[in-house]
Design a protein around this motif. Structure first.
Motif, PDB file in Angstrom:
ATOM      1  N   GLY A  90       0.736  -1.141  -0.135  1.00 23.32           N
ATOM      2  CA  GLY A  90       0.054   0.192  -0.090  1.00 23.32           C
ATOM      3  C   GLY A  90       0.952   1.342   0.052  1.00 23.32           C
ATOM      4  N   PHE A  91       1.963   1.149  -0.468  1.00 21.27           N
ATOM      5  CA  PHE A  91       3.029   2.225  -0.413  1.00 21.27           C
ATOM      6  C   PHE A  91       2.549   3.307  -1.774  1.00 21.27           C
ATOM      7  CE2 PHE A  91       6.928   0.838   1.785  1.00 21.27           C
ATOM      8  CZ  PHE A  91       6.099   0.388   3.043  1.00 21.27           C
ATOM      9  N   GLY A  92       2.756   4.581  -1.373  1.00 18.79           N
ATOM     10  CA  GLY A  92       2.756   5.590  -2.355  1.00 18.79           C
ATOM     11  C   GLY A  92       4.103   5.220  -3.172  1.00 18.79           C
ATOM     12  N   ILE A  93       3.901   5.928  -4.703  1.00 23.34           N
ATOM     13  CA  ILE A  93       5.111   5.518  -5.583  1.00 23.34           C
ATOM     14  C   ILE A  93       6.465   5.926  -5.264  1.00 23.34           C
ATOM     15  CG2 ILE A  93       4.772   7.325  -7.056  1.00 23.34           C
ATOM     16  CD1 ILE A  93       4.838   4.975  -9.525  1.00 23.34           C
ATOM     17  N   LEU A  94       6.602   7.330  -4.813  1.00 21.63           N
ATOM     18  CA  LEU A  94       8.020   7.583  -4.220  1.00 21.63           C
ATOM     19  C   LEU A  94       8.456   6.849  -3.235  1.00 21.63           C
ATOM     20  CD1 LEU A  94      10.117   9.581  -4.723  1.00 21.63           C
ATOM     21  CD2 LEU A  94       8.841  11.181  -3.352  1.00 21.63           C
ATOM     22  N   LYS A  95       7.675   6.475  -1.900  1.00 26.00           N
ATOM     23  CA  LYS A  95       7.926   5.705  -0.968  1.00 26.00           C
ATOM     24  C   LYS A  95       8.373   4.348  -1.412  1.00 26.00           C
ATOM     25  CE  LYS A  95       6.235   4.203   3.575  1.00 26.00           C
ATOM     26  NZ  LYS A  95       5.336   4.066   4.548  1.00 26.00           N
ATOM     27  N   ALA A  96       7.653   3.727  -2.306  1.00 18.86           N
ATOM     28  CA  ALA A  96       7.838   2.376  -3.012  1.00 18.86           C
ATOM     29  C   ALA A  96       9.195   2.387  -3.667  1.00 18.86           C
ATOM     30  CB  ALA A  96       6.737   1.861  -3.824  1.00 18.86           C
TER      31      ALA A  96
END
Length: 262
Positions: free
Chosen positions: A170-176
């Motif tokens: 469930g991470f946002g794309i930058l965090k991922a």
């Protein structure tokens, strides 16, 4: 021919720098470095071992850059990195004793599937979403599985990790992206240790390319943090499709061989 050797080393450095830039944003740097080393005349086994050495610099550099800006907690993610490394050790050991043609068959289609997922998913951005898998389960199942894949074969590892962090964690794309680089660093360490034991590392080439990877990863991670999902998402889609095409372009790819038999 010293001049030619110097030119080749310079081209490998530039290839690694470009790979580090792309890899820090969307993964897929091996699509550049592995063909570059093969074209330089380096034997395949040494290419794999040396690629893991130079990749350590890129994934490590990007991880540190993302951590300094608060996008990943290096200490908190250490257990997950260890499971990625252990998975990669198992994969690299297996790669030394069995063929992996079945992975070559499936990989282009999996990469296209990842590109379609990210390309058609409109709500992937900076904001974290609902978790579909608890962190402990994610760390003990998905992460070592992808680490294993990285050790046994490798291309597309970053794309698979990105997919897992977005779709399952469930991470946002930058965090991922930030967490992907740190886990990729762990899997690189595990696979590199196996190749090192087998004497398949060219240190001069690997360290030179590592310097290029370090610089490219610093530039790429800063660019990704500045642009966010606006650049990461389209580049991830592009890299996944380009890697699938690159794999299928090989006349020796199992799919091409199978198609030619008709």
């Amino acid at each position: 021919m010293p001049d030619l050797a110097l030119q080749v080393l310079l081209l490998l450095f530039l290839a690694a720098m470009l790979a580090g830039f792309i890899d820090a944003i969307a993964g897929g740097g091996g699509m550049i470095t592995i063909p570059a080393m093969l074209l330089a005349g380096i034997p395949p086994l040494q290419v794999l071992g040396t690629n893991k050495l130079q990749s350590l610099f890129g994934s490590g550099s990007a991880s540190w850059a993302y951590a300094r800006h608060g996008h990943v907690d290096l200490k908190g993610q250490l257990p997950m990195v260890l499971t990625a490394a252990l998975g990669a050790v198992g994969g690299a050991l297996l790669a030394t004793v069995i063929p992996v043609d079945w992975l070559k068959w499936a990989l282009p289609f999996l990469l296209v599937g990842i590109a379609v997922y990210f390309g058609l998913k409109p709500d992937i951005g900076h904001v974290d979403r609902h978790q579909r898998m608890r962190p402990q389960v994610f760390a003990l199942t998905f992460v070592p599985a992808i680490g294993f894949y990285d050790g046994v074969f490798g291309p597309g590892t970053g794309s698979f990790l990105m997919l897992g962090f977005v779709a399952l964690a469930g991470f946002g794309i930058l965090k991922a992206t930030a967490h992907t680089k740190f886990l990729n660093f762990g899997s690189n360490v595990g696979a590199f240790a196996v190749f090192l034991v087998h004497g398949a590392v060219l240190w001069k080439v690997g360290l030179l390319m590592g310097a290029g990877q370090f610089l490219g990863a610093q530039l790429g991670s800063r660019f990704a943090m500045k642009q966010g999902a606006r650049i990461i998402k389209p580049l991830l889609v592009t890299v996944s499709i380009a890697l699938a095409i690159r794999l299928l372009a090989d006349p020796q790819h199992p799919v091409r061989v199978w198609a030619a038999s008709f």
